[in-house]
Design a protein around this motif. Structure first.
Motif, mmCIF file in Angstrom:
data_model
loop_
_atom_site.group_PDB
_atom_site.id
_atom_site.type_symbol
_atom_site.label_atom_id
_atom_site.label_comp_id
_atom_site.label_asym_id
_atom_site.label_seq_id
_atom_site.Cartn_x
_atom_site.Cartn_y
_atom_site.Cartn_z
ATOM 1 N N VAL A 36 -59.024 -60.576 60.788
ATOM 2 C CA VAL A 36 -59.911 -60.342 61.927
ATOM 3 C C VAL A 36 -61.346 -60.376 61.411
ATOM 4 O O VAL A 36 -61.744 -59.554 60.578
ATOM 5 C CB VAL A 36 -59.577 -59.007 62.612
ATOM 6 C CG1 VAL A 36 -60.471 -58.801 63.836
ATOM 7 C CG2 VAL A 36 -58.103 -58.986 63.042
ATOM 8 N N LYS A 38 -64.087 -60.816 63.601
ATOM 9 C CA LYS A 38 -65.021 -60.642 64.718
ATOM 10 C C LYS A 38 -66.229 -59.833 64.244
ATOM 11 O O LYS A 38 -66.197 -59.252 63.156
ATOM 12 C CB LYS A 38 -64.302 -59.919 65.870
ATOM 13 C CG LYS A 38 -63.820 -58.520 65.530
ATOM 14 C CD LYS A 38 -62.889 -57.954 66.605
ATOM 15 C CE LYS A 38 -62.391 -56.569 66.237
ATOM 16 N NZ LYS A 38 -61.323 -56.095 67.142
ATOM 17 N N TYR A 42 -67.184 -57.898 60.600
ATOM 18 C CA TYR A 42 -67.500 -56.471 60.495
ATOM 19 C C TYR A 42 -68.812 -56.266 59.722
ATOM 20 O O TYR A 42 -68.955 -55.341 58.917
ATOM 21 C CB TYR A 42 -66.353 -55.689 59.833
ATOM 22 C CG TYR A 42 -65.081 -55.553 60.674
ATOM 23 C CD1 TYR A 42 -64.523 -56.635 61.323
ATOM 24 C CD2 TYR A 42 -64.433 -54.324 60.792
ATOM 25 C CE1 TYR A 42 -63.363 -56.507 62.083
ATOM 26 C CE2 TYR A 42 -63.265 -54.190 61.553
ATOM 27 C CZ TYR A 42 -62.738 -55.292 62.193
ATOM 28 O OH TYR A 42 -61.590 -55.177 62.941
ATOM 29 N N LEU A 84 -59.818 -63.358 70.857
ATOM 30 C CA LEU A 84 -59.119 -62.213 71.460
ATOM 31 C C LEU A 84 -59.557 -61.927 72.891
ATOM 32 O O LEU A 84 -58.774 -61.480 73.708
ATOM 33 C CB LEU A 84 -59.339 -60.963 70.596
ATOM 34 C CG LEU A 84 -58.740 -61.014 69.181
ATOM 35 C CD1 LEU A 84 -59.299 -59.879 68.318
ATOM 36 C CD2 LEU A 84 -57.219 -60.939 69.238
ATOM 37 N N ARG A 136 -56.122 -51.583 78.157
ATOM 38 C CA ARG A 136 -57.435 -52.207 78.025
ATOM 39 C C ARG A 136 -57.327 -53.654 78.517
ATOM 40 O O ARG A 136 -57.995 -54.034 79.451
ATOM 41 C CB ARG A 136 -57.841 -52.112 76.545
ATOM 42 C CG ARG A 136 -59.292 -52.191 76.278
ATOM 43 C CD ARG A 136 -59.601 -51.884 74.825
ATOM 44 N NE ARG A 136 -59.040 -52.881 73.907
ATOM 45 C CZ ARG A 136 -59.359 -52.947 72.615
ATOM 46 N NH1 ARG A 136 -60.213 -52.092 72.088
ATOM 47 N NH2 ARG A 136 -58.825 -53.868 71.847
ATOM 48 N N HIS A 165 -51.487 -54.421 71.301
ATOM 49 C CA HIS A 165 -52.397 -53.703 70.404
ATOM 50 C C HIS A 165 -52.090 -52.211 70.497
ATOM 51 O O HIS A 165 -51.878 -51.688 71.594
ATOM 52 C CB HIS A 165 -53.837 -53.995 70.832
ATOM 53 C CG HIS A 165 -54.880 -53.639 69.823
ATOM 54 N ND1 HIS A 165 -54.714 -53.790 68.464
ATOM 55 C CD2 HIS A 165 -56.141 -53.163 69.982
ATOM 56 C CE1 HIS A 165 -55.822 -53.408 67.842
ATOM 57 N NE2 HIS A 165 -56.705 -53.016 68.736
ATOM 58 N N ASN A 206 -52.504 -53.613 63.786
ATOM 59 C CA ASN A 206 -53.818 -53.714 63.137
ATOM 60 C C ASN A 206 -53.681 -53.063 61.758
ATOM 61 O O ASN A 206 -52.573 -52.772 61.311
ATOM 62 C CB ASN A 206 -54.879 -53.021 64.004
ATOM 63 C CG ASN A 206 -54.660 -51.512 64.070
ATOM 64 O OD1 ASN A 206 -53.540 -51.040 63.918
ATOM 65 N ND2 ASN A 206 -55.728 -50.764 64.280
ATOM 66 N N THR A 207 -54.801 -52.828 61.060
ATOM 67 C CA THR A 207 -54.712 -52.315 59.689
ATOM 68 C C THR A 207 -53.876 -51.037 59.601
ATOM 69 O O THR A 207 -52.962 -50.947 58.771
ATOM 70 C CB THR A 207 -56.121 -52.034 59.125
ATOM 71 O OG1 THR A 207 -56.850 -53.261 59.122
ATOM 72 C CG2 THR A 207 -56.042 -51.476 57.712
ATOM 73 N N ARG A 222 -52.437 -58.252 62.137
ATOM 74 C CA ARG A 222 -53.880 -58.526 62.319
ATOM 75 C C ARG A 222 -54.680 -57.455 61.588
ATOM 76 O O ARG A 222 -54.664 -56.299 61.985
ATOM 77 C CB ARG A 222 -54.267 -58.460 63.806
ATOM 78 C CG ARG A 222 -53.454 -59.356 64.723
ATOM 79 C CD ARG A 222 -53.976 -59.276 66.166
ATOM 80 N NE ARG A 222 -53.921 -57.958 66.730
ATOM 81 C CZ ARG A 222 -52.874 -57.443 67.377
ATOM 82 N NH1 ARG A 222 -51.783 -58.159 67.562
ATOM 83 N NH2 ARG A 222 -52.927 -56.216 67.852
ATOM 84 N N GLY A 224 -58.390 -56.121 60.198
ATOM 85 C CA GLY A 224 -59.848 -56.199 60.130
ATOM 86 C C GLY A 224 -60.352 -55.188 59.124
ATOM 87 O O GLY A 224 -60.578 -55.490 57.951
ATOM 88 N N ILE A 225 -60.442 -53.929 59.534
ATOM 89 C CA ILE A 225 -61.114 -52.896 58.739
ATOM 90 C C ILE A 225 -60.549 -52.771 57.318
ATOM 91 O O ILE A 225 -61.303 -52.520 56.370
ATOM 92 C CB ILE A 225 -61.094 -51.539 59.497
ATOM 93 C CG1 ILE A 225 -62.146 -50.566 58.946
ATOM 94 C CG2 ILE A 225 -59.713 -50.887 59.467
ATOM 95 C CD1 ILE A 225 -63.531 -50.808 59.439
ATOM 96 N N TYR A 352 -66.188 -48.291 61.570
ATOM 97 C CA TYR A 352 -66.262 -49.532 62.364
ATOM 98 C C TYR A 352 -67.646 -49.682 63.021
ATOM 99 O O TYR A 352 -68.243 -50.751 62.990
ATOM 100 C CB TYR A 352 -65.255 -49.505 63.506
ATOM 101 C CG TYR A 352 -63.784 -49.540 63.172
ATOM 102 C CD1 TYR A 352 -63.055 -50.721 63.312
ATOM 103 C CD2 TYR A 352 -63.109 -48.393 62.794
ATOM 104 C CE1 TYR A 352 -61.689 -50.747 63.075
ATOM 105 C CE2 TYR A 352 -61.739 -48.418 62.548
ATOM 106 C CZ TYR A 352 -61.035 -49.601 62.690
ATOM 107 O OH TYR A 352 -59.686 -49.630 62.458
HETATM 108 C C1 PLP Z 1 -60.292 -55.571 66.284
HETATM 109 C C2 PLP Z 1 -58.871 -55.811 66.493
HETATM 110 C C3 PLP Z 1 -57.971 -55.773 65.403
HETATM 111 C C4 PLP Z 1 -58.366 -55.324 64.023
HETATM 112 O O1 PLP Z 1 -58.198 -53.925 63.908
HETATM 113 P P1 PLP Z 1 -58.461 -53.151 62.541
HETATM 114 O O2 PLP Z 1 -58.212 -51.731 62.884
HETATM 115 O O3 PLP Z 1 -59.898 -53.410 62.199
HETATM 116 O O4 PLP Z 1 -57.535 -53.698 61.524
HETATM 117 C C5 PLP Z 1 -56.660 -56.138 65.628
HETATM 118 N N1 PLP Z 1 -56.246 -56.512 66.862
HETATM 119 C C6 PLP Z 1 -57.070 -56.525 67.929
HETATM 120 C C7 PLP Z 1 -56.540 -56.921 69.268
HETATM 121 C C8 PLP Z 1 -58.405 -56.163 67.792
HETATM 122 O O5 PLP Z 1 -59.215 -56.168 68.860
#
Ligand code: PLP
Length: 368
Positions: A36, A38, A42, A84, A136, A165, A206-207, A222, A224-225, A352
């Protein structure tokens, strides 16, 4: 680490590689990795971060908005990119840049289908988002049948993946809620597969989901952080390395007598003689006013220097009374001690928000 002569965000690509490899090592072989990137990766600059991760072999990129995906294509990224949270005014640009939209409602589906039909696309990949409790974005369970029917009526687009999510994957007090989300996702995916007669890739974590719910990795995850070094929990953070370190220098030192004030609106009044340092970093760089008035501290030669008074647009002032330092000395704002998580927590927010808010005028420096 280099000594800096201005405000910089030092980005350690070696740490990024470590985090990627660590997160990968928690997956079953064959599980795909969506990086991720976006919000300017980060805050670390997606135009540098994404090509670096692409060489390491990530399977997919995810961005929030179409413009972010276009920026990756302009940086030469060839890996598939999912968007996304696209808006329909950008559907032609999405197709022009070979980006893959996430579709989260009947309205968005109809609008994308209209564009796909007018462009005469054949089986263009899209990702369908299911709402399992975050409330959401996403299709509801009761909409799945109609969704499959609508997709079955045409050949312009195909579901490359189904995803959802998690709302509280980092919070083990909410484990029951998360388990419900996982079960609902499985139910919705199974209903989709049964009616559609094929199996798109599934992803939900996510993470924190990757780290806390290994049985819910499905076909892809997925992250990101975590890539940038934060795992939403101290024990997890130890396994990761901080990628970004925000550094600055002392521009000027002042000596205040008892009763003298500092900065706009006289936001700080010295209660005793106080030594202050002015740093070239302010709310326009992403360090907001919420960190002023004694909330956050920076690190000067290993010592805590609290931010005092009101944070200005291009400067902030810290209390260096008793700290051995000089004009021109380096200051660590976050990244080592304190970490971004610790710095953010002083003002009641999270890593974040802090790291994605570092503005583009802060120079990024890359090391490996
Ligand atoms: C931002 C986002 C992520 C990443 O989440 P992290 O907690 O940063 O790993 C994953 N999936 C979706 C849908 C997101 O919007």
């Amino acid at each position: 680490m280099t000594k800096v002569a201005e405000t910089v965000l030092e980005v350690d690509l070696g740490a990024l590689r470590h985090n990627y490899e660590f997160l990968r090592s928690t997956l079953r072989p064959g599980t795909k990795f969506i990086a991720v990137v976006k919000a300017f990766a980060y805050g670390h600059d997606s135009r540098i971060i994404a090509p670096f991760l692409e060489k390491l072999g990530v399977d997919y990129f995810a961005v929030a908005y179409t413009s972010e995906g276009i920026e990756l294509r302009e940086a030469g990224v060839r890996t598939p990119i999912m968007v996304l949270h696209p808006q329909h005014v950008h559907f032609n640009s999405i197709i022009d840049s070979q980006l893959e939209p996430c579709i989260y409602s009947r309205r968005v589906l109809s609008l994308f289908l209209e564009t796909a039909r007018s462009r005469n696309l054949k089986t263009y990949p899209v990702h369908l988002k299911f709402n399992t409790g975050l409330n959401r974005l996403g299709f509801e369970e009761k909409e799945v049948a109609a969704l499959v029917y609508q997709l079955g009526q045409q050949q312009h687009i195909r579901a490359a993946s189904l995803f959802s999510h998690l709302a509280a994957s980092e919070d083990l007090n909410e484990e029951a809620f998360t388990r419900n989300q996982i079960e609902l996702f499985k139910t919705m995916a199974a209903a989709f597969e049964k009616q559609a007669g094929y199996k798109p890739l599934l992803h939900q974590c996510n993470t924190s989901g990757i780290l806390c719910y290994p049985d819910a990795h499905f076909d892809m995850v997925r992250s990101g952080i975590g890539l940038y070094g934060y795992g939403n929990d101290e024990t997890k953070d130890k396994l990761l390395r901080r990628v970004g370190t925000l550094k600055t220098i002392i521009s000027q030192i002042h000596h205040l007598e008892k009763g003298e004030s500092l900065g706009y609106n006289r936001g700080y009044i010295a209660e005793h003689s106080t030594v202050t340092a002015t740093l070239p970093l302010g709310h326009a760089d992403g360090i907001g006013r919420q960190y002023g008035k004694g909330k956050a501290f920076v690190n000067i030669n290993g010592k805590k220097a609290p931010i005092i008074g009101n944070v200005c647009m291009d400067m902030l002032m810290v209390d260096i009374t008793g700290i051995d330092c000089q004009e021109g000395d380096e200051v660590i704002v976050y990244g080592g001690f304190p970490t971004a998580e610790e710095f953010a927590a002083t003002a009641g927010t999270i890593s974040y928000e802090l790291i994605t808010g570092i503005s583009r005028r802060v120079k990024r420096i890359y090391t490996e």
